[in-house]
Enzyme design. Sequence first.
Site, PDB file in Angstrom:
ATOM      1  N   MET A 109      43.689  39.097  30.572  1.00  0.00           N
ATOM      2  CA  MET A 109      43.735  37.902  30.086  1.00  0.00           C
ATOM      3  C   MET A 109      44.994  37.730  29.753  1.00  0.00           C
ATOM      4  SD  MET A 109      40.694  36.765  30.336  1.00  0.00           S
ATOM      5  CE  MET A 109      40.583  36.129  29.122  1.00  0.00           C
ATOM      6  N   ARG A 110      45.527  37.610  30.395  1.00  0.00           N
ATOM      7  CA  ARG A 110      46.701  36.869  29.833  1.00  0.00           C
ATOM      8  C   ARG A 110      48.120  35.962  30.894  1.00  0.00           C
ATOM      9  NH1 ARG A 110      49.994  38.591  25.868  1.00  0.00           N
ATOM     10  NH2 ARG A 110      52.044  37.664  27.305  1.00  0.00           N
ATOM     11  N   HIS A 113      38.918  34.014  40.385  1.00  0.00           N
ATOM     12  CA  HIS A 113      38.542  33.158  39.563  1.00  0.00           C
ATOM     13  C   HIS A 113      37.013  32.640  39.685  1.00  0.00           C
ATOM     14  CE1 HIS A 113      39.284  30.008  36.197  1.00  0.00           C
ATOM     15  NE2 HIS A 113      38.636  29.095  37.326  1.00  0.00           N
ATOM     16  N   ASP A 146      46.114  28.823  37.819  1.00  0.00           N
ATOM     17  CA  ASP A 146      44.934  29.051  38.348  1.00  0.00           C
ATOM     18  C   ASP A 146      45.007  28.559  39.869  1.00  0.00           C
ATOM     19  OD1 ASP A 146      43.778  30.751  37.555  1.00  0.00           O
ATOM     20  OD2 ASP A 146      42.666  29.441  36.276  1.00  0.00           O
TER      21      ASP A 146
HETATM   22  C1  GRF Z   1      35.226  38.265  36.286  1.00  0.00           C
HETATM   23  O1  GRF Z   1      34.235  36.568  36.230  1.00  0.00           O
HETATM   24  C2  GRF Z   1      36.719  37.170  37.249  1.00  0.00           C
HETATM   25  O2  GRF Z   1      36.270  36.313  37.805  1.00  0.00           O
HETATM   26  C3  GRF Z   1      37.298  36.219  35.727  1.00  0.00           C
HETATM   27  O3  GRF Z   1      37.205  37.002  34.503  1.00  0.00           O
HETATM   28  C4  GRF Z   1      35.679  38.279  34.635  1.00  0.00           C
HETATM   29  C5  GRF Z   1      36.396  39.491  34.847  1.00  0.00           C
HETATM   30  O4  GRF Z   1      35.000  40.304  34.971  1.00  0.00           O
HETATM   31  N1  GRF Z   1      38.870  36.784  35.913  1.00  0.00           N
HETATM   32  P1  GRF Z   1      35.406  42.207  35.291  1.00  0.00           P
HETATM   33  O5  GRF Z   1      36.614  42.964  34.231  1.00  0.00           O
HETATM   34  O6  GRF Z   1      35.890  42.112  36.514  1.00  0.00           O
HETATM   35  O7  GRF Z   1      34.358  42.554  34.843  1.00  0.00           O
END
Ligand code: GRF
Length: 205
Positions: free
Chosen positions: A95-96, A114, A150
Amino acid sequence: MINLAILISGRGSNMEAILRAIKKKKILAKPVVVISNKPGAKGLEIAQKLGVKTVVVDSTGLKGISWEYDQKIIATLEENNVTSRNGLVCLAGFMRIMSPQFILHYKGRILNIHPAILPAFPGLHSQRQAIEYGVKYSGCTVHFVDEGMDTGPIILQAIVKVKDGDTEESLSKRILKQEHRIYPKAVRLYAQGRIKTKGRKVILL
Ligand code: GRF
């Protein structure tokens, strides 16, 4: 063989799908390190159970893009021999947003998943965006990471039908199933040297 690093922030289910595919020898790559920016990420335990080294590069309190932080990630990657010559860096729910310098350093060697059919619904809460927009189909995308949000060249996509009455949770669940299918597939193609880019187009060999 490529040296693979997976960057996570949470649950780590995509990471797990990739690591399991490697265990089953469906992907020929060496999973050398899982890095989390969050100390409590659930995926860290999963990686450890699967016998993969984990490192936390804590980003608590840091907001926005930080080259200083990304240099710590590069240092961790290089200590584990994930280099700009032999490495692949998979972002899996990380998340960065990476700095342009980081992306340049690992140019063509960073993938992301994504949960939407890009270029629709980039950024956060894509599944909610899809439901609110009223699209009939959504899905997921594996793409190269470039400097945009993205926006990198698309490698694989999978379609999921949006049902009447779908909630963010129910749609996310069905999309996630497809994520777990196409992310390992994309990593396998990469490891086999079967992904070529021409401008922003990806050609699968
Ligand atoms: C997934 O939905 C991915 O597409 C998004 O963040 C989520 C991560 O899920 N980028 P996980 O940590 O792989 O379970």
